[in-house]
Design a protein around this motif. Structure first.
Motif, PDB file in Angstrom:
ATOM      1  N   MET A   1       0.842  -1.187   0.000  1.00 17.75           N
ATOM      2  CA  MET A   1       0.000   0.000   0.000  1.00 17.75           C
ATOM      3  C   MET A   1       0.877   1.236   0.000  1.00 17.75           C
ATOM      4  N   ILE A   2       0.511   2.228  -0.784  1.00 15.53           N
ATOM      5  CA  ILE A   2       1.189   3.512  -0.777  1.00 15.53           C
ATOM      6  C   ILE A   2       0.226   4.547  -0.231  1.00 15.53           C
ATOM      7  N   ALA A   3       0.731   5.742   0.092  1.00 17.10           N
ATOM      8  CA  ALA A   3      -0.082   6.728   0.803  1.00 17.10           C
ATOM      9  C   ALA A   3      -1.352   7.088   0.057  1.00 17.10           C
ATOM     10  N   VAL A   4      -1.315   7.112  -1.264  1.00 18.11           N
ATOM     11  CA  VAL A   4      -2.484   7.524  -2.028  1.00 18.11           C
ATOM     12  C   VAL A   4      -3.640   6.553  -1.890  1.00 18.11           C
ATOM     13  N   ASP A   5      -3.377   5.312  -1.471  1.00 18.34           N
ATOM     14  CA  ASP A   5      -4.445   4.333  -1.290  1.00 18.34           C
ATOM     15  C   ASP A   5      -5.291   4.612  -0.050  1.00 18.34           C
ATOM     16  N   ILE A   6      -4.754   5.333   0.922  1.00 16.52           N
ATOM     17  CA  ILE A   6      -5.461   5.539   2.181  1.00 16.52           C
ATOM     18  C   ILE A   6      -6.783   6.273   1.972  1.00 16.52           C
ATOM     19  N   PRO A   7      -6.814   7.389   1.253  1.00 21.09           N
ATOM     20  CA  PRO A   7      -8.105   8.058   1.048  1.00 21.09           C
ATOM     21  C   PRO A   7      -9.133   7.183   0.330  1.00 21.09           C
ATOM     22  N   LEU A   8      -8.708   6.441  -0.686  1.00 22.54           N
ATOM     23  CA  LEU A   8      -9.654   5.617  -1.428  1.00 22.54           C
ATOM     24  C   LEU A   8     -10.212   4.505  -0.542  1.00 22.54           C
ATOM     25  N   SER A   9      -9.361   3.901   0.275  1.00 19.66           N
ATOM     26  CA  SER A   9      -9.833   2.864   1.198  1.00 19.66           C
ATOM     27  C   SER A   9     -10.806   3.447   2.218  1.00 19.66           C
ATOM     28  N   ARG A  10     -10.513   4.643   2.701  1.00 18.29           N
ATOM     29  CA  ARG A  10     -11.424   5.265   3.669  1.00 18.29           C
ATOM     30  C   ARG A  10     -12.766   5.597   3.044  1.00 18.29           C
ATOM     31  N   LEU A  11     -12.776   6.049   1.803  1.00 19.99           N
ATOM     32  CA  LEU A  11     -14.052   6.314   1.139  1.00 19.99           C
ATOM     33  C   LEU A  11     -14.924   5.064   1.126  1.00 19.99           C
ATOM     34  N   HIS A  12     -14.323   3.920   0.823  1.00 22.58           N
ATOM     35  CA  HIS A  12     -15.073   2.670   0.793  1.00 22.58           C
ATOM     36  C   HIS A  12     -15.472   2.225   2.188  1.00 22.58           C
ATOM     37  N   ASN A  13     -14.539   2.244   3.117  1.00 23.23           N
ATOM     38  CA  ASN A  13     -14.840   1.731   4.450  1.00 23.23           C
ATOM     39  C   ASN A  13     -15.816   2.631   5.201  1.00 23.23           C
ATOM     40  N   GLN A  14     -15.804   3.928   4.910  1.00 19.08           N
ATOM     41  CA  GLN A  14     -16.785   4.823   5.522  1.00 19.08           C
ATOM     42  C   GLN A  14     -18.131   4.785   4.800  1.00 19.08           C
ATOM     43  N   ARG A  15     -18.228   3.965   3.764  1.00 17.38           N
ATOM     44  CA  ARG A  15     -19.455   3.794   2.974  1.00 17.38           C
ATOM     45  C   ARG A  15     -19.840   5.070   2.224  1.00 17.38           C
ATOM     46  N   LEU A  16     -18.825   5.868   1.863  1.00 22.29           N
ATOM     47  CA  LEU A  16     -19.052   7.000   0.972  1.00 22.29           C
ATOM     48  C   LEU A  16     -18.919   6.577  -0.487  1.00 22.29           C
ATOM     49  N   ALA A  17     -18.325   5.426  -0.717  1.00 20.69           N
ATOM     50  CA  ALA A  17     -18.204   4.839  -2.049  1.00 20.69           C
ATOM     51  C   ALA A  17     -18.484   3.344  -1.916  1.00 20.69           C
ATOM     52  N   GLY A  18     -18.917   2.728  -3.010  1.00 20.96           N
ATOM     53  CA  GLY A  18     -19.214   1.304  -2.972  1.00 20.96           C
ATOM     54  C   GLY A  18     -20.552   1.024  -2.314  1.00 20.96           C
TER      55      GLY A  18
END
Length: 359
Positions: free
Chosen positions: A1-18
């Motif tokens: 994982m690189i730093a840029v993946d953190i925001p995208l993962s948070r969007l999914h895990n916070q249910r803002l995406a997916g």
């Protein structure tokens, strides 16, 4: 994982995406608790995280007693699933009350005053009655309990943290208070170890990738308790190291992908930004003061592909909500088009037409 993946993962895990939960209560329970210092912002935060939600449907969830609005994490206002309120209050309430003792002494609020205040509140709210802030303040003043300055606020917060009151349904545009045992008479009970583990699992599942320090800040737990909670659920999580810092996230989380540009119109105090002690992965630090004011107000945010790129304001004008963006950089044409689309979604949530100012 690189730093840029953190925001995208948070969007999914916070249910803002997916995939999103179906009901408002499920969305709130998924997060553990959701910051609700500003009511209008908080219902939009819930709406973004569940399917086909409207402001009216979330108000119905509150009136239907599946979501509770009360003081909780860090002693601030939150939405919490009704089923979770009792164990969260048992875990967090005593520490928050103890931590307020110095301020209570400054306000000359002793235990006898609190006891008298609680009797007044019970008399005003029992048997299923509700009262606005003005109503309950007047009742305490009539009984000889001064609510001057911040005394009234601290009395209400203490009563909520002791599990006596919470906010009830709206009366017009005003919030009301209700007696908790009458409003939500039952809920899940956990012992302290179970509660620490449950809160850690909820946080890292919904907010990950996140650090132990993030969890301690968000929950308001002592560092030792936060660490104990993480240790009890670490087998359910995976850790990744980014720039020498360990981040924890669900072990079964898929690798997220979202089309670009993906724009989110997040409300003030949203968990996507507020729910972490360190926020540099989603916002360039040079813009911190444009998102959080000097007196701690978190402004609504424009998020593009997981990065905070601006703030926005709303105004209601004759059946239309006007969104005025204040980007930190010029938006591209595709980003502007995506912003117009999410603005329309916001309008539909409110039951209004919507426009972007200047478009």
């Amino acid at each position: 994982m690189i730093a840029v993946d953190i925001p995208l993962s948070r969007l999914h895990n916070q249910r803002l995406a997916g995939p999103r939960p179906i009901t408002p209560a499920q969305a709130v329970a998924w997060l553990g608790a959701l910051q609700a210092q500003d009511y209008a912002s908080a219902i939009w935060a819930v709406g973004l995280r569940c399917q086909a939600a409207t402001a009216a449907s979330i108000a119905e969830a509150i009136a239907g007693r599946t979501i509770v609005h009360t003081w909780l994490l860090r002693g601030t206002l939150h939405f919490v699933a009704a089923a979770d309120l009792r164990w969260l209050l048992a875990l967090l309430g005593p520490g928050l009350v103890a931590g307020s003792q110095h301020r209570h002494r400054q306000l000359e609020l002793d235990e006898a005053t609190f006891a008298r205040s609680f009797q007044v509140l019970e008399s005003a709210l029992r048997d299923g009655r509700s009262g606005t802030r003005k109503d309950v303040m007047a009742a305490m003043e009539h009984a000889g309990v001064s609510t001057a300055g911040q005394r009234g606020y601290h009395i209400l917060a203490r009563a909520a943290l002791e599990g006596l009151i919470c906010f009830g349904p709206l009366r017009g545009k005003q919030q009301t208070f209700v007696w908790l045992d009458a409003w939500v008479p039952t809920g899940k009970n956990l012992d302290r170890a179970e509660a620490l583990a449950e809160l850690a699992a909820r946080y890292f599942g919904s907010h990950g990738p996140a650090t132990l320090q993030d969890f301690a800040w968000w929950s308001g737990l002592r560092a030792a308790d936060a660490r104990a909670g993480l240790e009890m659920v670490r087998s359910q999580l995976v850790d990744v190291t980014v720039d020498g810092q360990a981040y924890w996230m669900p072990g079964d989380a898929p690798v997220p992908t979202i089309p670009s540009p993906t724009v989110h119109l997040l409300p003030a105090f949203d968990e996507y930004y507020l729910g972490y002690r360190a926020r540099g992965t989603v916002l360039d630090s040079q813009f911190d003061k444009r998102v959080v004011s000097s007196n701690g107000v978190f402004r609504p945010m424009i998020v593009v592909d997981g990065q905070v790129v601006g703030t926005w304001q709303r105004a209601l004008k004759k059946g239309t909500v006007v969104v005025t963006p204040a980007p930190f950089r010029p938006l591209t044409s595709p980003e502007s088009q995506a912003l117009a689309a999410v603005t329309s979604h916001f309008g539909a949530f409110l039951g209004l037409s919507a426009v972007v100012a200047g478009s």
